[in-house]
Write a protein that holds these residues in place. Sequence first.
Motif, PDB file in Angstrom:
ATOM      1  N   ALA A  13     -63.921 -43.707 -80.631  1.00 24.87           N
ATOM      2  CA  ALA A  13     -64.802 -43.061 -81.509  1.00 24.87           C
ATOM      3  C   ALA A  13     -65.944 -42.280 -80.850  1.00 24.87           C
ATOM      4  CB  ALA A  13     -65.434 -44.368 -82.453  1.00 24.87           C
ATOM      5  N   VAL A  14     -66.400 -41.233 -81.522  1.00 21.03           N
ATOM      6  CA  VAL A  14     -67.732 -40.571 -81.003  1.00 21.03           C
ATOM      7  C   VAL A  14     -68.530 -40.171 -82.415  1.00 21.03           C
ATOM      8  CG1 VAL A  14     -66.456 -39.414 -78.990  1.00 21.03           C
ATOM      9  CG2 VAL A  14     -66.278 -38.310 -81.197  1.00 21.03           C
ATOM     10  N   SER A  15     -69.554 -39.554 -82.066  1.00 24.18           N
ATOM     11  CA  SER A  15     -70.142 -38.986 -83.143  1.00 24.18           C
ATOM     12  C   SER A  15     -70.854 -40.196 -83.970  1.00 24.18           C
ATOM     13  CB  SER A  15     -69.705 -38.138 -84.089  1.00 24.18           C
ATOM     14  OG  SER A  15     -69.365 -36.818 -83.264  1.00 24.18           O
ATOM     15  N   LYS A  16     -71.128 -41.258 -83.441  1.00 26.16           N
ATOM     16  CA  LYS A  16     -71.822 -42.417 -84.231  1.00 26.16           C
ATOM     17  C   LYS A  16     -70.504 -43.096 -84.956  1.00 26.16           C
ATOM     18  CE  LYS A  16     -76.275 -40.728 -84.733  1.00 26.16           C
ATOM     19  NZ  LYS A  16     -76.986 -39.910 -85.580  1.00 26.16           N
ATOM     20  N   GLY A  17     -69.464 -43.203 -84.494  1.00 27.19           N
ATOM     21  CA  GLY A  17     -68.387 -43.596 -84.924  1.00 27.19           C
ATOM     22  C   GLY A  17     -67.534 -42.730 -86.093  1.00 27.19           C
ATOM     23  N   ASP A  18     -68.047 -41.572 -86.359  1.00 28.07           N
ATOM     24  CA  ASP A  18     -67.524 -40.789 -87.303  1.00 28.07           C
ATOM     25  C   ASP A  18     -66.426 -40.057 -87.135  1.00 28.07           C
ATOM     26  OD1 ASP A  18     -69.411 -41.676 -89.220  1.00 28.07           O
ATOM     27  OD2 ASP A  18     -71.152 -40.374 -88.704  1.00 28.07           O
ATOM     28  N   ALA A  19     -66.151 -40.003 -85.797  1.00 33.11           N
ATOM     29  CA  ALA A  19     -64.845 -39.024 -85.504  1.00 33.11           C
ATOM     30  C   ALA A  19     -64.079 -39.894 -84.101  1.00 33.11           C
ATOM     31  CB  ALA A  19     -65.333 -37.650 -84.919  1.00 33.11           C
ATOM     32  N   TYR A  20     -62.910 -39.611 -84.299  1.00 33.63           N
ATOM     33  CA  TYR A  20     -61.994 -40.184 -83.024  1.00 33.63           C
ATOM     34  C   TYR A  20     -61.343 -39.339 -82.536  1.00 33.63           C
ATOM     35  CZ  TYR A  20     -62.191 -44.495 -86.546  1.00 33.63           C
ATOM     36  OH  TYR A  20     -62.546 -45.400 -87.224  1.00 33.63           O
ATOM     37  N   ILE A  21     -61.166 -39.590 -81.042  1.00 33.56           N
ATOM     38  CA  ILE A  21     -60.639 -38.770 -80.037  1.00 33.56           C
ATOM     39  C   ILE A  21     -59.312 -39.478 -79.529  1.00 33.56           C
ATOM     40  CG2 ILE A  21     -60.730 -37.678 -77.657  1.00 33.56           C
ATOM     41  CD1 ILE A  21     -62.774 -36.578 -79.587  1.00 33.56           C
ATOM     42  N   LEU A  22     -58.110 -38.615 -79.801  1.00 36.24           N
ATOM     43  CA  LEU A  22     -56.999 -39.250 -79.315  1.00 36.24           C
ATOM     44  C   LEU A  22     -56.223 -38.286 -78.321  1.00 36.24           C
ATOM     45  CD1 LEU A  22     -55.125 -39.850 -83.052  1.00 36.24           C
ATOM     46  CD2 LEU A  22     -56.603 -41.492 -81.543  1.00 36.24           C
ATOM     47  N   GLU A  23     -55.594 -38.800 -77.301  1.00 33.76           N
ATOM     48  CA  GLU A  23     -54.914 -38.156 -76.283  1.00 33.76           C
ATOM     49  C   GLU A  23     -53.452 -38.618 -75.978  1.00 33.76           C
ATOM     50  OE1 GLU A  23     -55.619 -36.962 -71.427  1.00 33.76           O
ATOM     51  OE2 GLU A  23     -57.030 -38.098 -72.611  1.00 33.76           O
ATOM     52  N   TYR A  24     -52.383 -37.875 -76.000  1.00 36.26           N
ATOM     53  CA  TYR A  24     -51.226 -38.382 -75.940  1.00 36.26           C
ATOM     54  C   TYR A  24     -50.130 -37.369 -75.430  1.00 36.26           C
ATOM     55  CZ  TYR A  24     -50.306 -36.462 -80.744  1.00 36.26           C
ATOM     56  OH  TYR A  24     -50.382 -35.478 -81.677  1.00 36.26           O
ATOM     57  N   LEU A  25     -48.947 -37.814 -74.881  1.00 37.25           N
ATOM     58  CA  LEU A  25     -47.971 -37.225 -74.434  1.00 37.25           C
ATOM     59  C   LEU A  25     -46.683 -37.340 -75.529  1.00 37.25           C
ATOM     60  CD1 LEU A  25     -46.617 -35.490 -72.052  1.00 37.25           C
ATOM     61  CD2 LEU A  25     -46.055 -37.586 -71.061  1.00 37.25           C
ATOM     62  N   SER A  26     -46.243 -35.919 -75.713  1.00 34.14           N
ATOM     63  CA  SER A  26     -44.993 -36.184 -76.507  1.00 34.14           C
ATOM     64  C   SER A  26     -43.884 -35.629 -75.838  1.00 34.14           C
ATOM     65  CB  SER A  26     -45.241 -35.218 -77.974  1.00 34.14           C
ATOM     66  OG  SER A  26     -44.238 -35.333 -78.748  1.00 34.14           O
ATOM     67  N   ASP A  27     -42.835 -36.217 -75.936  1.00 43.28           N
ATOM     68  CA  ASP A  27     -41.612 -35.870 -75.099  1.00 43.28           C
ATOM     69  C   ASP A  27     -40.598 -35.521 -76.209  1.00 43.28           C
ATOM     70  OD1 ASP A  27     -39.649 -35.211 -73.386  1.00 43.28           O
ATOM     71  OD2 ASP A  27     -39.523 -37.379 -72.479  1.00 43.28           O
ATOM     72  N   GLY A  28     -39.942 -34.046 -76.315  1.00 44.79           N
ATOM     73  CA  GLY A  28     -39.255 -33.709 -77.193  1.00 44.79           C
ATOM     74  C   GLY A  28     -38.415 -32.749 -76.531  1.00 44.79           C
ATOM     75  N   LYS A  29     -37.523 -32.220 -77.421  1.00 45.95           N
ATOM     76  CA  LYS A  29     -36.295 -31.386 -76.988  1.00 45.95           C
ATOM     77  C   LYS A  29     -36.984 -29.850 -76.637  1.00 45.95           C
ATOM     78  CE  LYS A  29     -35.201 -29.894 -81.988  1.00 45.95           C
ATOM     79  NZ  LYS A  29     -34.270 -29.896 -82.844  1.00 45.95           N
ATOM     80  N   ARG A  30     -38.373 -29.747 -76.908  1.00 48.01           N
ATOM     81  CA  ARG A  30     -39.027 -28.483 -76.590  1.00 48.01           C
ATOM     82  C   ARG A  30     -39.841 -28.638 -75.231  1.00 48.01           C
ATOM     83  NH1 ARG A  30     -40.658 -27.527 -82.719  1.00 48.01           N
ATOM     84  NH2 ARG A  30     -38.764 -26.540 -83.267  1.00 48.01           N
ATOM     85  N   GLY A  31     -39.514 -29.847 -75.083  1.00 48.56           N
ATOM     86  CA  GLY A  31     -40.397 -30.341 -73.434  1.00 48.56           C
ATOM     87  C   GLY A  31     -41.585 -31.149 -73.645  1.00 48.56           C
ATOM     88  N   LYS A  32     -42.438 -31.512 -72.598  1.00 47.76           N
ATOM     89  CA  LYS A  32     -43.046 -32.426 -72.796  1.00 47.76           C
ATOM     90  C   LYS A  32     -44.750 -31.823 -72.893  1.00 47.76           C
ATOM     91  CE  LYS A  32     -41.209 -35.928 -69.877  1.00 47.76           C
ATOM     92  NZ  LYS A  32     -41.313 -36.936 -68.702  1.00 47.76           N
TER      93      LYS A  32
END
Length: 134
Positions: free
Chosen positions: A71-90
């Motif tokens: 969480a950022v901004s006093k918990g009002d916003a969330y940050i997510l970071e992820y890798l998606s592996d699919g037929k169009r690549g990573k």
Amino acid sequence: ETSKPVKTHLDEVNFVSESVKGYQYGITVDPVRISSLKEFGTPEEVAARVVTAEVNRDGVFEVTLLEDPYAVSKGDAYILEYLSDGKRGKKVYLNKIFVSSNKLLYVLTAQCKQDDYSALKQEMKSTVDSFQVL
């Protein structure tokens, strides 16, 4: 800037890099019934929902969180970071998710090919960190 032929959000805008193929930012806005992201869940719960939705998209084989969501901004916003592996690549995705007091869900998504992420990571993170709803 690009636009989609099929409107799936209240508002949506995409910015596509002219110099790096697959590098882009998108902002979506949707009405919701909650007035705070905390009502939807913790960063981990929201990340689980995003990952599940991504895995269920056509052509996606696997989705992996690259960092613990937070969480950022006093918990009002969330940050997510992820890798998606699919037929169009990573591809690496970096999201900032926020719900405004007038019950609008804002999602900023930065994405690039995994091979380009090490070179773009700092720029993507600083851009996502700077995003705010006024």
